[in-house]
Design a protein around this motif. Structure first.
Motif, PDB file in Angstrom:
ATOM      1  N   ARG A  30     -12.384   6.543  -1.159  1.00 22.77           N
ATOM      2  CA  ARG A  30     -12.202   6.866  -2.458  1.00 22.77           C
ATOM      3  C   ARG A  30     -13.031   8.268  -2.356  1.00 22.77           C
ATOM      4  O   ARG A  30     -13.814   8.453  -1.955  1.00 22.77           O
ATOM      5  CB  ARG A  30     -11.514   5.923  -3.244  1.00 22.77           C
TER       6      ARG A  30
ATOM      7  N   ARG B  13      -1.314  -1.329  -2.476  1.00 17.05           N
ATOM      8  CA  ARG B  13      -2.309  -2.156  -3.234  1.00 17.05           C
ATOM      9  C   ARG B  13      -2.308  -2.006  -4.767  1.00 17.05           C
ATOM     10  O   ARG B  13      -3.212  -2.549  -5.070  1.00 17.05           O
ATOM     11  CB  ARG B  13      -2.882   0.046  -3.447  1.00 17.05           C
ATOM     12  N   ARG B  14      -0.927  -2.756  -4.941  1.00 14.03           N
ATOM     13  CA  ARG B  14      -0.363  -3.579  -6.327  1.00 14.03           C
ATOM     14  C   ARG B  14      -0.893  -4.680  -5.852  1.00 14.03           C
ATOM     15  O   ARG B  14      -1.889  -5.142  -7.397  1.00 14.03           O
ATOM     16  CB  ARG B  14       1.151  -2.702  -6.702  1.00 14.03           C
TER      17      ARG B  14
ATOM     18  N   GLN C 208       2.472   1.160   1.406  1.00 15.00           N
ATOM     19  CA  GLN C 208       0.607   0.830   0.840  1.00 15.00           C
ATOM     20  C   GLN C 208       1.000   1.170  -0.134  1.00 15.00           C
ATOM     21  O   GLN C 208      -0.366   0.348  -0.826  1.00 15.00           O
ATOM     22  CB  GLN C 208       0.406   2.203   1.452  1.00 15.00           C
ATOM     23  N   ARG C 209       1.618   1.521  -1.253  1.00 14.95           N
ATOM     24  CA  ARG C 209       1.862   1.357  -2.833  1.00 14.95           C
ATOM     25  C   ARG C 209       1.740  -0.468  -2.595  1.00 14.95           C
ATOM     26  O   ARG C 209       1.236  -0.747  -3.734  1.00 14.95           O
ATOM     27  CB  ARG C 209       2.684   2.392  -3.226  1.00 14.95           C
TER      28      ARG C 209
ATOM     29  N   ASN D 103      -3.287  -6.013  -3.835  1.00  8.16           N
ATOM     30  CA  ASN D 103      -4.658  -6.571  -3.493  1.00  8.16           C
ATOM     31  C   ASN D 103      -5.473  -5.246  -3.942  1.00  8.16           C
ATOM     32  O   ASN D 103      -6.174  -4.451  -3.263  1.00  8.16           O
ATOM     33  CB  ASN D 103      -4.400  -5.919  -2.270  1.00  8.16           C
ATOM     34  N   PRO D 104      -4.988  -5.359  -5.827  1.00 11.42           N
ATOM     35  CA  PRO D 104      -6.057  -4.146  -6.322  1.00 11.42           C
ATOM     36  C   PRO D 104      -7.621  -3.634  -6.180  1.00 11.42           C
ATOM     37  O   PRO D 104      -7.856  -2.690  -6.226  1.00 11.42           O
ATOM     38  CB  PRO D 104      -6.322  -4.308  -7.419  1.00 11.42           C
TER      39      PRO D 104
ATOM     40  N   ASP E 287      -4.969   6.669   3.322  1.00 13.94           N
ATOM     41  CA  ASP E 287      -4.469   7.361   2.165  1.00 13.94           C
ATOM     42  C   ASP E 287      -5.207   8.910   1.902  1.00 13.94           C
ATOM     43  O   ASP E 287      -5.513   9.329   2.503  1.00 13.94           O
ATOM     44  CB  ASP E 287      -5.436   6.860   0.799  1.00 13.94           C
TER      45      ASP E 287
ATOM     46  N   GLU F 203      -5.352   7.219  -7.801  1.00 18.91           N
ATOM     47  CA  GLU F 203      -4.547   6.791  -7.193  1.00 18.91           C
ATOM     48  C   GLU F 203      -3.966   7.896  -5.473  1.00 18.91           C
ATOM     49  O   GLU F 203      -3.802   8.844  -6.051  1.00 18.91           O
ATOM     50  CB  GLU F 203      -3.564   6.736  -7.795  1.00 18.91           C
TER      51      GLU F 203
ATOM     52  N   SER G 146     -10.621   0.618   0.921  1.00 17.52           N
ATOM     53  CA  SER G 146     -10.205   1.664   1.513  1.00 17.52           C
ATOM     54  C   SER G 146     -11.155   1.715   3.142  1.00 17.52           C
ATOM     55  O   SER G 146     -12.397   1.436   2.975  1.00 17.52           O
ATOM     56  CB  SER G 146      -9.559   2.926   1.096  1.00 17.52           C
TER      57      SER G 146
END
Length: 347
Positions: free
Chosen positions: A298, A286-287, A282-283, A289-290, A93, A65, A294
């Motif tokens: 990452r 992400r929830r 952004q959080r 669209n898991p 991110d 994360e 990016s």
């Protein structure tokens, strides 16, 4: 008459073989009945076994994360992640162990999940060595290592509920909920005459926190800033055993420098306001669209929290620490540096 009698006499004789045949038939029937095996009841069909559950697949490691997002960018700013360099854009991110830096004539604003925000001026570099934040938690912590350049910061929840530190090549700062500016010249070291400068300024609401300054090598407390527009210069000092130590020397900030710093501080306060909204958006994205990919990859491995490692000048024997950065000196130990300005307090 004689014939009739012969008939009657022969009739029983005819009956004997028939009776014998009946007895034989009966006997055969009995033997047949005895030779037949007893009918066994058909066994009940065994129940069909239920399908065994499919073997559980290996648990996939939780996705790494992010711990913050880019709030503002002017010019060229990059992040080094997994030994690869990527250009940064707004909303990108930020992860633990990232090294973010700016080029000449550039600036970068980063807001972390707790709303702590940094604004890097041109040719600045920061490494995120440690970051632990839980909303409402009491064990929050962070270490941001400023390698070079001028950086303004405004602390938030981590500093108020846990332990936030800013590391420089020569000093470690314990941040207690405040706004400040840190200048790290290129090649800052124990033997350098031009070393780190630390300045304290008011928050956006006018409140003033304080900054504890410690020797990075030994953890010795050098002093504290508690008044707005006060500052320390970290200079080499003579160690009692011949080793190099540092002194936090109070400085008088010229009015022109205060004006420049306040313009820089206002930028970090604006970046915090923008960054808070970006971090939340952004959080939520992400929830929802898991599986989203990016723009910048990452980290390939779960990042590790790094401990603050003291730096030692070449040829210098490291002094024995008398505590972690942020702890006071032993009783009776004299602090280097001479208080010469309000807000620059010796221990």
């Amino acid at each position: 008459m004689v014939a009739w009698r012969r008939f009657l006499f022969a009739l029983p004789l005819l009956a004997l073989p028939l009776a014998g045949a009946s007895v034989a038939l009966a006997s055969d029937a009995i033997e047949l009945a005895q030779a037949q095996p007893q009918a066994q009841p058909n066994p009940a069909p065994s129940p069909t076994p239920s399908a065994s559950p499919a073997p559980a697949t290996d648990t996939q490691p939780a996705a790494v994360e992010p711990i913050g997002n880019v709030a503002t960018v002017t010019g060229i700013a990059t992040v080094v992640r997994d030994k690869n360099s990527y250009p940064l854009r707004v909303r990108d991110d930020i992860y633990l162990n990232d090294v973010v830096q700016t080029s000449s004539n550039s600036s970068l604003g980063i807001t972390f999940n707790d709303a702590t925000t940094f604004n890097l001026s041109a040719s600045a570099k920061i490494t995120i060595d440690n970051y632990v934040y839980e909303d409402g938690g009491k064990q929050n912590s962070a270490i941001f290592d400023i390698g070079k350049g001028t950086v303004a910061f405004v602390a938030a929840a981590v500093a108020k509920t846990g332990d936030m530190k800013i590391a420089t090549p020569t000093a470690t700062l314990g941040i207690r909920g405040t706004t400040g500016v840190v200048d790290v010249p290129e090649g800052a070291a124990a033997s350098a005459a031009n070393n780190v400068n630390i300045k304290l300024y008011p928050d956006a609401d006018g409140r003033v926190g304080h900054i504890e300054v410690n020797d990075r090598t030994s953890g010795t407390r050098l002093g504290a800033l508690t008044q707005a527009a006060s500052g320390f210069a970290i200079r080499p000092g003579a160690g009692s055993t011949g080793g190099m130590r540092f002194a936090a020397v109070p400085i008088t900030i010229a009015p022109q420098q205060i004006a420049r710093d306040r313009g820089f501080v206002s930028q970090v306060h604006l970046a915090q306001t923008t960054g808070r909204q970006i971090v939340t958006e952004q959080r939520d994205f992400r929830r929802a669209n898991p599986a989203a990919i990016s723009r910048i990859p990452r980290p390939t491995q779960p990042p590790q929290q790094q401990q603050l490692r003291p730096t030692t000048a070449p040829g210098q024997q490291p002094q024995r620490p008398n505590g972690q950065p942020g702890q006071n000196n032993r009783p009776g130990q004299q602090q280097p540096g001479t208080p010469g300005r309000q807000g620059a307090q010796p221990p």
